[in-house]
Design a protein around this motif. Structure first.
Motif, PDB file in Angstrom:
ATOM      1  N   PRO A 306       0.821  -1.223   0.000  1.00 51.79           N
ATOM      2  CA  PRO A 306       0.000   0.000   0.000  1.00 51.79           C
ATOM      3  C   PRO A 306       0.851   1.267   0.000  1.00 51.79           C
ATOM      4  O   PRO A 306       1.814   1.392   0.754  1.00 51.79           O
ATOM      5  CB  PRO A 306      -0.815  -0.118   1.287  1.00 51.79           C
ATOM      6  CG  PRO A 306      -0.870  -1.583   1.568  1.00 51.79           C
ATOM      7  CD  PRO A 306       0.457  -2.124   1.112  1.00 51.79           C
ATOM      8  N   GLY A 307       0.478   2.197  -0.869  1.00 56.23           N
ATOM      9  CA  GLY A 307       1.079   3.520  -0.879  1.00 56.23           C
ATOM     10  C   GLY A 307       2.461   3.623  -1.478  1.00 56.23           C
ATOM     11  O   GLY A 307       3.083   4.687  -1.394  1.00 56.23           O
ATOM     12  N   GLU A 308       2.973   2.565  -2.105  1.00 59.36           N
ATOM     13  CA  GLU A 308       4.345   2.605  -2.595  1.00 59.36           C
ATOM     14  C   GLU A 308       4.468   2.942  -4.080  1.00 59.36           C
ATOM     15  O   GLU A 308       5.522   3.383  -4.525  1.00 59.36           O
ATOM     16  CB  GLU A 308       5.049   1.269  -2.325  1.00 59.36           C
ATOM     17  CG  GLU A 308       5.294   1.001  -0.853  1.00 59.36           C
ATOM     18  CD  GLU A 308       6.152  -0.216  -0.607  1.00 59.36           C
ATOM     19  OE1 GLU A 308       6.399  -0.522   0.571  1.00 59.36           O
ATOM     20  OE2 GLU A 308       6.585  -0.862  -1.584  1.00 59.36           O
ATOM     21  N   SER A 309       3.425   2.741  -4.864  1.00 53.36           N
ATOM     22  CA  SER A 309       3.494   2.989  -6.308  1.00 53.36           C
ATOM     23  C   SER A 309       3.059   4.415  -6.626  1.00 53.36           C
ATOM     24  O   SER A 309       2.442   5.099  -5.808  1.00 53.36           O
ATOM     25  CB  SER A 309       2.611   1.989  -7.060  1.00 53.36           C
ATOM     26  OG  SER A 309       3.031   0.658  -6.812  1.00 53.36           O
ATOM     27  N   ALA A 310       3.411   4.871  -7.830  1.00 49.45           N
ATOM     28  CA  ALA A 310       3.112   6.251  -8.229  1.00 49.45           C
ATOM     29  C   ALA A 310       2.417   6.290  -9.570  1.00 49.45           C
ATOM     30  O   ALA A 310       2.691   5.472 -10.462  1.00 49.45           O
ATOM     31  CB  ALA A 310       4.401   7.067  -8.278  1.00 49.45           C
ATOM     32  N   LEU A 311       1.526   7.277  -9.719  1.00 46.21           N
ATOM     33  CA  LEU A 311       0.782   7.494 -10.961  1.00 46.21           C
ATOM     34  C   LEU A 311       1.289   8.760 -11.627  1.00 46.21           C
ATOM     35  O   LEU A 311       1.494   9.786 -10.969  1.00 46.21           O
ATOM     36  CB  LEU A 311      -0.712   7.627 -10.659  1.00 46.21           C
ATOM     37  CG  LEU A 311      -1.649   7.869 -11.849  1.00 46.21           C
ATOM     38  CD1 LEU A 311      -1.674   6.668 -12.778  1.00 46.21           C
ATOM     39  CD2 LEU A 311      -3.061   8.191 -11.362  1.00 46.21           C
ATOM     40  N   LEU A 312       1.507   8.682 -12.947  1.00 37.87           N
ATOM     41  CA  LEU A 312       1.986   9.822 -13.721  1.00 37.87           C
ATOM     42  C   LEU A 312       1.129  10.021 -14.968  1.00 37.87           C
ATOM     43  O   LEU A 312       0.516   9.082 -15.467  1.00 37.87           O
ATOM     44  CB  LEU A 312       3.441   9.617 -14.149  1.00 37.87           C
ATOM     45  CG  LEU A 312       4.493   9.586 -13.045  1.00 37.87           C
ATOM     46  CD1 LEU A 312       5.800   9.029 -13.587  1.00 37.87           C
ATOM     47  CD2 LEU A 312       4.700  10.972 -12.471  1.00 37.87           C
ATOM     48  N   ARG A 313       1.142  11.225 -15.455  1.00 40.17           N
ATOM     49  CA  ARG A 313       0.460  11.548 -16.706  1.00 40.17           C
ATOM     50  C   ARG A 313       1.453  11.344 -17.845  1.00 40.17           C
ATOM     51  O   ARG A 313       2.523  11.955 -17.888  1.00 40.17           O
ATOM     52  CB  ARG A 313      -0.020  13.002 -16.649  1.00 40.17           C
ATOM     53  CG  ARG A 313      -0.834  13.477 -17.821  1.00 40.17           C
ATOM     54  CD  ARG A 313      -1.381  14.891 -17.565  1.00 40.17           C
ATOM     55  NE  ARG A 313      -0.363  15.789 -17.044  1.00 40.17           N
ATOM     56  CZ  ARG A 313      -0.348  16.255 -15.794  1.00 40.17           C
ATOM     57  NH1 ARG A 313      -1.294  15.901 -14.940  1.00 40.17           N
ATOM     58  NH2 ARG A 313       0.608  17.078 -15.388  1.00 40.17           N
ATOM     59  N   GLY A 314       1.099  10.471 -18.792  1.00 40.85           N
ATOM     60  CA  GLY A 314       1.966  10.224 -19.931  1.00 40.85           C
ATOM     61  C   GLY A 314       1.536  11.038 -21.139  1.00 40.85           C
ATOM     62  O   GLY A 314       0.785  12.008 -21.025  1.00 40.85           O
ATOM     63  N   ALA A 315       2.024  10.654 -22.307  1.00 42.31           N
ATOM     64  CA  ALA A 315       1.693  11.374 -23.536  1.00 42.31           C
ATOM     65  C   ALA A 315       0.613  10.633 -24.314  1.00 42.31           C
ATOM     66  O   ALA A 315       0.430   9.426 -24.162  1.00 42.31           O
ATOM     67  CB  ALA A 315       2.949  11.496 -24.405  1.00 42.31           C
ATOM     68  N   ASP A 316      -0.130  11.396 -25.128  1.00 41.33           N
ATOM     69  CA  ASP A 316      -1.090  10.809 -26.070  1.00 41.33           C
ATOM     70  C   ASP A 316      -2.111   9.891 -25.396  1.00 41.33           C
ATOM     71  O   ASP A 316      -2.264   8.728 -25.756  1.00 41.33           O
ATOM     72  CB  ASP A 316      -0.361  10.025 -27.168  1.00 41.33           C
ATOM     73  CG  ASP A 316       0.611  10.894 -27.941  1.00 41.33           C
ATOM     74  OD1 ASP A 316       0.301  12.086 -28.119  1.00 41.33           O
ATOM     75  OD2 ASP A 316       1.665  10.383 -28.352  1.00 41.33           O
TER      76      ASP A 316
END
Length: 390
Positions: A306-316
């Motif tokens: 829990p709480g260890e991964s990250a979300l990012l905004r990619g391209a396209d």
């Protein structure tokens, strides 16, 4: 005269004439022998190739200080013991490299936020420009038993959410304020059962509150209007929100990663409606590392710690998920419309390798990728101060 006597006289005359002409005998010298040693060819030492870059694996691998720009993803991995290393990966070539310093975290919002927020034990100040004349102070009623104020503001600087009260006792509340009017709009009692300790974000005109177990890595979230009305359970009833940091996809469209990194939920920030969820099972069922030396696939799993991964905004139209334990450093490239997931697997370091002592140049700061980092793109602790969407 006898013939013998004549020969003797002739020989004697010739000897005399030779002596008179200075005739000498030449000494023949032996040639000098030169001893030559064979020239030794220099021995070429084998060039020791540096070991391939790998991501250290540990029981706790928190992804923080993460960023994405086109085909390049950057992130830091903190091991929970003060150690941190940072990496970059090119999605097309799948080339993994070490970074000498942490990247600048990706902003949660698409547009650059105009608001700055400052908190004191008794008030919250919001500024929307460089001049002090743009700053407005909001002063809620504070009790002596209340915890210090934790606050968040939307990127436009129009709405503030403040967490007040004694959360550990189940008496925490979130107050929603209008910055322009310097007026309280609503008071939200978000605590439910063991989920008492809150973290707040303001998404356009909605307030996202993640209420967590104060002593453990578990939380549940909900979306509220600025008038305090609950409009949706974040991601549905069973969607965990410990460490969840919202990422803006478009106008009134936001993405949320579940606490285990197993599901992405997309909500409309105007109505609160859950648009869709995307299952990330393929990401966690992928091999634990890349390369030709993989010996097989890891067993299927529904997510990570829990709480260890990250979300990012990619391209396209893409979202990116960087995984923590048990497969730290893998990147999932998620097609938002199609719901498909492509996995770019990192090479895991063998046991006992890949620590700070093996690094050519450490990523440096112990706080790089800390699990209490409030920046977007990292895993935030629900007991940590509330972060702004900047």
């Amino acid at each position: 005269m006898k013939r013998t006597s004549l020969l003797s006289v002739a020989v004697s005359s010739l000897a005399w004439l030779a002596a008179g002409c200075g005739s000498t005998t030449k000494k023949v010298e032996s040639p000098v022998k030169v001893t030559t040693k064979p020239v030794k060819k220099p021995v070429k030492k084998p060039v020791k190739k540096p070991p391939p870059v790998c991501v250290p694996q540990s029981e706790q691998s928190v992804i923080g200080m993460s960023a994405a720009d086109g085909d390049l993803v950057q992130f830091c991995v903190a091991d929970g013991n003060g150690g941190s290393q940072c990496f970059s990966v090119e999605l097309d070539s799948k080339k993994l490299e070490k970074l000498t310093r942490p990247p600048i975290p990706q902003a949660a919002t698409l547009a650059t936020p105009v608001a700055r927020l400052q908190s004191t034990p008794s008030e919250v100040t919001v500024c929307t420009g460089d001049s002090d004349s743009t700053c407005k102070a909001l002063k809620p009623r504070i009790k002596k038993s209340d915890n210090p104020i934790e606050a968040a503001v939307n990127g436009q600087g129009t709405v503030v959410a403040m967490l007040l009260g004694d959360a550990e006792s189940g008496k925490g509340v979130a107050e929603v304020w209008s910055v322009a009017k310097k007026k309280k709009l609503a008071s939200i009692k978000y605590a439910k059962g063991d989920y008492r300790c809150g973290t707040a974000f303001v998404l356009d005109d909605l307030v996202f509150i993640s209420a967590g177990v104060c002593a453990g890595p578990a939380a549940r979230g909900a979306l509220y209007t600025t008038k305090g009305k609950k409009v949706a359970d974040l991601g549905g009833k069973d969607f965990g929100t410990y460490g969840t940091v919202p990422i803006q996809l478009g106008d009134h469209r936001w993405a949320f990663l579940s606490e285990t990194g197993g599901v992405i939920a997309i909500h409309d920030s105007k109505t609160g409606k859950l648009e869709k969820t995307i299952d990330l099972l393929a990401l966690w069922a992928a091999p634990a590392g890349g390369g030709d030396d993989d010996e097989g696939e890891a067993p299927a799993a529904v997510g990570g710690n829990p709480g260890e991964s990250a979300l990012l905004r990619g391209a396209d139209g893409k979202l990116l998920v960087v995984t923590g334990s048990p497969h730290a450093g893998n990147v999932g490239v998620v097609d938002v419309d199609g719901g498909t997931v492509e996995v770019v697997a990192a090479r895991p370091c063998p046991a006992g390798e890949g620590g700070d002592d093996d690094a050519d140049d450490d990523a440096g700061d112990d706080d790089a990728g800390d699990d209490d980092d409030d920046g977007a793109g990292g895993a935030a602790d629900d007991g940590a101060p509330v972060g702004d969407l900047e």
